[in-house]
Design a protein around this motif. Structure first.
Motif, PDB file in Angstrom:
ATOM      1  N   ASP A  43       0.850  -1.192   0.000  1.00 18.27           N
ATOM      2  CA  ASP A  43       0.000   0.000   0.000  1.00 18.27           C
ATOM      3  C   ASP A  43       0.884   1.239   0.000  1.00 18.27           C
ATOM      4  OD1 ASP A  43      -1.855   2.018   0.366  1.00 18.27           O
ATOM      5  OD2 ASP A  43      -2.629   1.250   2.262  1.00 18.27           O
ATOM      6  N   SER A  78      -4.673   7.192  -6.378  1.00 11.17           N
ATOM      7  CA  SER A  78      -4.503   6.020  -7.236  1.00 11.17           C
ATOM      8  C   SER A  78      -3.017   5.783  -7.447  1.00 11.17           C
ATOM      9  CB  SER A  78      -5.188   6.232  -8.594  1.00 11.17           C
ATOM     10  OG  SER A  78      -4.486   7.213  -9.343  1.00 11.17           O
ATOM     11  N   VAL A  79      -2.684   4.614  -7.935  1.00 12.61           N
ATOM     12  CA  VAL A  79      -1.294   4.283  -8.209  1.00 12.61           C
ATOM     13  C   VAL A  79      -0.740   5.209  -9.290  1.00 12.61           C
ATOM     14  CG1 VAL A  79       0.249   2.484  -9.083  1.00 12.61           C
ATOM     15  CG2 VAL A  79      -1.545   1.891  -7.460  1.00 12.61           C
ATOM     16  N   PHE A 101      -0.643  -0.837  -4.472  1.00  8.49           N
ATOM     17  CA  PHE A 101      -2.009  -0.332  -4.582  1.00  8.49           C
ATOM     18  C   PHE A 101      -2.119   0.907  -3.705  1.00  8.49           C
ATOM     19  CE2 PHE A 101      -2.168  -2.871  -0.783  1.00  8.49           C
ATOM     20  CZ  PHE A 101      -3.121  -2.283   0.027  1.00  8.49           C
TER      21      PHE A 101
END
Length: 118
Positions: A43, A78-79, A101
């Motif tokens: 994450d 977001s990525v 992610f």
């Protein structure tokens, strides 16, 4: 401890690169650490520098830049927002696909209750 010199063809004739240790290749290992655990994405909104350097192509400098940009933005939505980090381009982002992610954004420090991220 032995001192060894290795001549390099891309340098002037008398240039040498000095290695201090048993041999130039003994004990060579990547500073990035082992690869991340397969199937367990990281994450980018909660990972620290030590976790981020486990990713391919991410060293300590780039991991620090990711953490700094995350703090500045209040987290990544977001990525794809990793493209705002200097040093991450489209090819590096493709290499991270499936390995990272963007979890929920963390509240910025000192935020008042009910305030929205910038």
């Amino acid at each position: 401890m032995a001192v060894t010199a290795a001549l390099r063809s891309d340098l002037p004739r008398r240039a040498a690169v000095w290695f201090f240790g048993p041999s130039p290749s003994a004990g060579v290992r990547s500073l990035a650490g082992p690869p991340p655990v397969p199937g367990v994405p990281i994450d980018i909104n909660s990972a620290g520098i030590e976790e981020l350097v486990l990713l391919p192509g991410i060293g300590y400098g780039l991991a620090g830049a990711i953490v700094a940009e995350r703090a500045r933005r209040g987290g990544f939505g977001s990525v794809g927002e990793l493209l705002y980090v200097r040093g991450i381009g489209a090819s590096r982002l493709r290499a991270l696909e499936g390995l990272v992610f963007a979890g929920s954004r963390q509240s910025p420090p000192f935020a008042s209750p009910g305030s929205s991220p910038p």
